[in-house]
Motif scaffolding. Structure first.
Motif: not given
Length: 431
Positions: A65-74, A164-168
């Motif tokens: 779940s440290i991966t989640k922090t990268l998703t949050a950055i995006l 969400l970020v992929a579509r945007l």
């Protein structure tokens, strides 16, 4: 590697050895970051793989779940670029989605009451599904609560945020993470799938101490919640980013926003909370910021003390144990053995305001003191319970940066200060 004193290094290794032994971890890698570099690293355990490979700072582990922090950055990059607002319902950008009424802020802060896991087989131990399959299985009838009531961790929410970020952006989550985070931060050994040398994931049998293999499937649409693999050296760079943000990734102001408490679990009281994609732990008077991670066969922790400039990273290839929270203990041990020096005093090169603002002021009969530090006005009362810094925003006009008067306006007049209707004068009860 060691750029700390021998007694500090010995204390850090003791912490690592105790956790590896008590948690029965096949291998454990840990490191401490300070002033933007990895100043200490250590390993314990001799089974990075079944053949008995020794772990190193370049061994990949799954970071969960440290991966989640990268998703949050995006997500925050999209916000900063004007592609969304945090108050937008997720359904505005993913039409027809279940839980579409929840805000993007709810998903980032785990405050929407969304259930924790997707309906169906346990996603961490099975091949991932497409986003269409994930979306079709969302079931609001089993929601864990109502929005904005409490913190309730939801892996699903970060699957939605990845889409969400992929579509945007018109690009896959994987490509965005690589191009907008990993490349700028030179995290060259962080990847979607393992790249040798990489640890093998194990669980340890509770009675026989036997190593059992754990699966490592592609998480598919849930990848933004826990897919990535990384190394101690790469995560040390990442920890340094959270202490001193790289502007090409996120501005310091946005990182400050992410690190502010948004939701908490009542059982944790004031000891822990969640920001925007970041886990926060209180260590009075400091706050540790970061995240833990776990996937079958792997554990990880990354936390930083942004005030003292110290961070720690832990990586292990076991399913259970204290490895993630060990990062907090390493920060504490480093700060105890080698506390940061007080900032060096230097004279103010030039006053940004007239000296007539400095000195003693009174609100009624309560004294306040206006000083200047680093070009910023500082207003404080004698016991230090109200301290606010102010920046210049116009002629004789200032804005509070923190404390009780954060965001409030201070108007300077020849004989008094008007601070959000508080009138401060040079002598008690002058007005």
């Amino acid at each position: 590697m060691t750029l700390v004193r021998p007694d500090t290094a010995a204390a850090l290794l003791r912490e690592v050895a105790a956790v590896q032994s008590a948690s029965r971890l096949p291998s454990l890698v840990a490191g401490v970051v300070r002033d933007g570099e990895l100043v200490w690293s250590g390993t314990r355990g001799r089974f990075a793989n079944r053949a008995g490979a020794l772990p190193s700072a370049d061994t990949q582990y799954r970071i969960g779940s440290i991966t989640k922090t990268l998703t949050a950055i995006l997500v925050m990059q999209c916000r900063d670029d004007g592609l969304l607002t945090l108050s937008d319902p997720i359904g505005k950008h993913l039409p027809g989605i279940g839980y579409g009424h929840l805000s993007i802020r709810n998903l980032l802060a785990h405050s929407g009451g969304m259930n924790a896991e997707p309906v169906g087989d346990w996603w961490e131990r099975n091949p991932g599904v497409s986003f269409e399959e994930l979306a079709s299985a969302l079931d609001e009838s089993i929601a864990a609560g109502v929005p904005d009531r409490r913190f309730h961790y939801s892996n699903i929410g970060f699957g939605l945020l990845g889409e969400l970020v992929a579509r945007l952006r018109g690009s896959s989550w994987t490509e965005l993470a690589q191009r907008r985070i990993l490349d700028p931060l030179e995290m060259r050994r962080t990847s979607y799938s393992p790249v040798l040398p990489a640890a093998e994931g194990f669980s340890v049998h509770p009675w026989t101490h036997r190593l059992d293999d754990e699966p490592a499937y592609d998480s598919g649409s849930m990848a933004p919640a826990g897919q990535l693999w990384s190394t101690l050296e790469d995560l040390a760079r990442y920890a340094s980013f959270w202490i001193d943000p790289a502007a090409e990734v996120l501005s310091p102001a946005t990182v400050d926003e992410m690190a502010a408490p948004m939701a908490n679990d009542p059982n944790e009281g004031l000891t822990a909370s969640y920001g925007l994609g970041l886990r926060l732990h209180a260590d009075d008077p400091y706050v540790f910021t970061g995240h833990t991670g776990s996937m079958p066969g792997f554990l990880a922790g990354l936390f930083v003390d942004r005030v003292r400039g110290i961070g720690a990273v832990t990586l292990a290839n076991g399913t259970n144990g204290r490895a993630p929270m060990l990062a907090l203990d390493l920060i504490r041990a480093t700060a105890a053995h080698e506390p940061p020096l007080a900032p060096e005093w230097t004279p103010e090169p030039e006053l940004p305001v007239g000296e007539e603002l400095l000195g003693a002021w009174h609100w009624g009969n309560t004294p306040y003191l206006m000083t200047i530090d680093g070009g910023i006005l500082v207003l404080s009362n004698p016991d230090g319970t109200r301290v606010t810094r102010f920046r210049v925003i116009g002629k004789d006009l200032y804005e509070g940066l923190d404390g009780y008067f954060a965001g409030e306006r201070l108007h300077a007049h020849p004989d008094h200060l008007n601070l959000a209707t508080f009138i401060l004068t040079r002598t008690p009860y002058a007005q």
